[in-house]
Scaffold this motif. Structure first.
Motif, PDB file in Angstrom:
ATOM      1  N   HIS A   1      18.130 -10.679  -5.456  1.00 19.75           N
ATOM      2  CA  HIS A   1      19.207  -9.875  -4.857  1.00 19.75           C
ATOM      3  C   HIS A   1      18.703  -8.796  -3.900  1.00 19.75           C
ATOM      4  O   HIS A   1      19.455  -7.883  -3.543  1.00 19.75           O
ATOM      5  N   GLY A   2      17.430  -8.881  -3.495  1.00 15.03           N
ATOM      6  CA  GLY A   2      16.995  -8.040  -2.368  1.00 15.03           C
ATOM      7  C   GLY A   2      16.144  -6.830  -2.669  1.00 15.03           C
ATOM      8  O   GLY A   2      15.905  -6.018  -1.768  1.00 15.03           O
ATOM      9  N   ALA A   3      15.656  -6.656  -3.910  1.00 13.03           N
ATOM     10  CA  ALA A   3      14.744  -5.529  -4.164  1.00 13.03           C
ATOM     11  C   ALA A   3      13.418  -5.778  -3.452  1.00 13.03           C
ATOM     12  O   ALA A   3      13.009  -6.923  -3.253  1.00 13.03           O
ATOM     13  N   ASP A   4      12.744  -4.689  -3.058  1.00 12.43           N
ATOM     14  CA  ASP A   4      11.422  -4.799  -2.422  1.00 12.43           C
ATOM     15  C   ASP A   4      10.290  -4.613  -3.422  1.00 12.43           C
ATOM     16  O   ASP A   4       9.131  -4.899  -3.124  1.00 12.43           O
TER      17      ASP A   4
ATOM     18  N   GLY B   1      15.376   1.325   7.002  1.00 11.54           N
ATOM     19  CA  GLY B   1      13.948   1.023   6.851  1.00 11.54           C
ATOM     20  C   GLY B   1      13.429   1.476   5.490  1.00 11.54           C
ATOM     21  O   GLY B   1      12.218   1.544   5.249  1.00 11.54           O
ATOM     22  N   THR B   2      14.355   1.782   4.597  1.00  9.62           N
ATOM     23  CA  THR B   2      14.001   2.299   3.260  1.00  9.62           C
ATOM     24  C   THR B   2      13.533   1.170   2.346  1.00  9.62           C
ATOM     25  O   THR B   2      14.115   0.090   2.337  1.00  9.62           O
ATOM     26  N   ILE B   3      12.490   1.437   1.581  1.00  8.95           N
ATOM     27  CA  ILE B   3      12.015   0.486   0.565  1.00  8.95           C
ATOM     28  C   ILE B   3      12.891   0.655  -0.676  1.00  8.95           C
ATOM     29  O   ILE B   3      13.090   1.779  -1.146  1.00  8.95           O
TER      30      ILE B   3
ATOM     31  N   GLU C   1       0.826  -1.210   0.000  1.00  4.88           N
ATOM     32  CA  GLU C   1       0.000   0.000   0.000  1.00  4.88           C
ATOM     33  C   GLU C   1       0.866   1.269   0.000  1.00  4.88           C
ATOM     34  O   GLU C   1       0.447   2.313  -0.449  1.00  4.88           O
ATOM     35  N   LYS C   2       2.108   1.153   0.446  1.00  5.45           N
ATOM     36  CA  LYS C   2       2.975   2.332   0.484  1.00  5.45           C
ATOM     37  C   LYS C   2       3.378   2.780  -0.911  1.00  5.45           C
ATOM     38  O   LYS C   2       3.778   3.907  -1.102  1.00  5.45           O
ATOM     39  N   ILE C   3       3.376   1.889  -1.865  1.00  5.53           N
ATOM     40  CA  ILE C   3       3.787   2.316  -3.206  1.00  5.53           C
ATOM     41  C   ILE C   3       2.663   2.160  -4.230  1.00  5.53           C
ATOM     42  O   ILE C   3       2.909   2.082  -5.413  1.00  5.53           O
TER      43      ILE C   3
ATOM     44  N   THR D   1       7.433 -13.191 -10.375  1.00  3.64           N
ATOM     45  CA  THR D   1       7.980 -12.790  -9.065  1.00  3.64           C
ATOM     46  C   THR D   1       6.849 -12.595  -8.050  1.00  3.64           C
ATOM     47  O   THR D   1       5.681 -12.495  -8.415  1.00  3.64           O
ATOM     48  N   GLN D   2       7.249 -12.518  -6.792  1.00  4.88           N
ATOM     49  CA  GLN D   2       6.287 -12.264  -5.714  1.00  4.88           C
ATOM     50  C   GLN D   2       6.236 -10.778  -5.363  1.00  4.88           C
ATOM     51  O   GLN D   2       5.485 -10.380  -4.477  1.00  4.88           O
TER      52      GLN D   2
END
Ligand SMILES: Cc1cc2nc3c(=O)[nH]c(=O)nc-3n(C[C@H](O)[C@H](O)[C@H](O)COP(=O)(O)O)c2cc1C
Length: 287
Positions: free
Chosen positions: A106-109, A87-89, A3-5, A147-148
């Motif tokens: 590799h860790g992207a949100d 705590g950055t997305i 919901e934040k993005i 992807t999830q």
């Protein structure tokens, strides 16, 4: 996280905007972006085109942004961990399914799925082969399936119906660049604005001439005379400096013959209105 993005994101666009555009978009409920591609860590607005470094991390750490989006993959692991420790997305651009899978591993949100229609530089980082590049309508559903992660659609979105379409394809948000270029708060140069208001918007190509990196822009004299992918272009990012003198001389005479006139394939959506108004128009596609 999702919901934040959600919603409308104004694409970061180096060279044509500053905070004024981002603030105007935010005032209408969108997410404004600040491009860092031409900033150095110590002297904002001094062109540098350095890869993301610890010095840039120091500069960012002072205000710990809630969201950072990268182009060209992700920074090395210790830098990525540092950014995430605030705590950055972390978002990054994928131009193919393979790149989306790499970013997830590799860790992207979240993933900005950049269709080949998009204006400006392509975020491609696993391949230099432009024939691998996929249109937005084909790219979004495939990345959503593969992807999830939440997927943000970019490329060719210029009005509410475009926003509606990418949400229907499974995106959680729409990232819009080109459509903001004529907004009152943008800092688009006059030769670029003139081209955007002319028939030149009918023909955009992927070219490496202006920076050495693959990017979409309107066809001008340099592209016509050298061909969009000429081998004479120095590698990214050196071509920009090589062209700077002739570009400046031409622009001083009001000519965009040697300037990068970045635009996506859907530049007819550009309007000379406030960015807040455009954001509200785009947001009609969210409901
Ligand atoms: C003038 C211009 C400059 C751009 N500069 C950047 C940039 O600095 N960083 C970035 O991540 N993307 C940049 N982009 C690409 C956008 O993030 C986005 O992928 C693209 O604008 C979406 O497609 P659209 O132009 O059809 O809306 C730029 C795009 C344009 C048109």
């Amino acid at each position: 996280m999702m919901e934040k993005i959600e919603g409308i994101i104004q694409a970061p666009m180096a060279g044509v905007q500053d905070g004024e555009l981002a603030v105007a978009v935010a005032s209408a409920g969108g997410l404004g972006s600040l491009p860092c591609g031409m900033f150095s860590a110590d002297i904002p607005q001094k062109p540098s085109r350095q890869p993301f470094s610890h010095a840039m991390g120091d500069a960012l750490e002072s205000f710990k942004p809630r969201i950072v989006s990268f182009h060209y993959g992700l920074p090395e692991k210790n830098l990525l961990d540092r950014v995430k420790s605030w705590g950055t997305i972390v978002l990054s651009t994928a131009t193919t399914v393979a790149e989306a899978e790499w970013l997830e591993a590799h860790g992207a949100d979240g993933i900005i799925a950049q269709g080949v229609e998009a204006g400006g530089h392509r975020g491609m980082f696993l391949s230099k082969d432009v024939t691998t590049q996929v249109g937005t309508m084909a790219l979004i559903p495939q990345i959503v399936k593969a992807t999830q992660l939440p997927v943000i659609a970019a490329g060719g979105i210029a009005d509410a119906s475009g926003v509606r379409a990418v949400l229907e394809l499974g995106a959680v948000a729409a990232q819009v660049g080109t459509a903001y270029l004529l907004c009152h708060e943008a800092k688009t140069r006059s030769v670029h604005c003139q081209a955007l208001k002319s028939d030149m918007i009918r023909h955009t190509v992927l070219t490496t001439l202006f920076s050495g990196g693959e990017a979409r822009g309107m066809v001008n004299r340099l592209i016509r005379e050298l061909g969009p992918m000429a081998d004479v272009a120095p590698p990214y990012p050196l071509a920009s400096a090589a062209l700077a003198p002739i570009r400046a001389a031409a622009e001083a005479q009001g000519s965009g013959d040697f300037s990068p006139l970045w635009a996506g394939q859907n530049a007819r959506g550009c309007k000379e209105i406030s960015a807040a108004e455009l954001t509200r128009e785009l947001a009609l596609g969210l409901t």
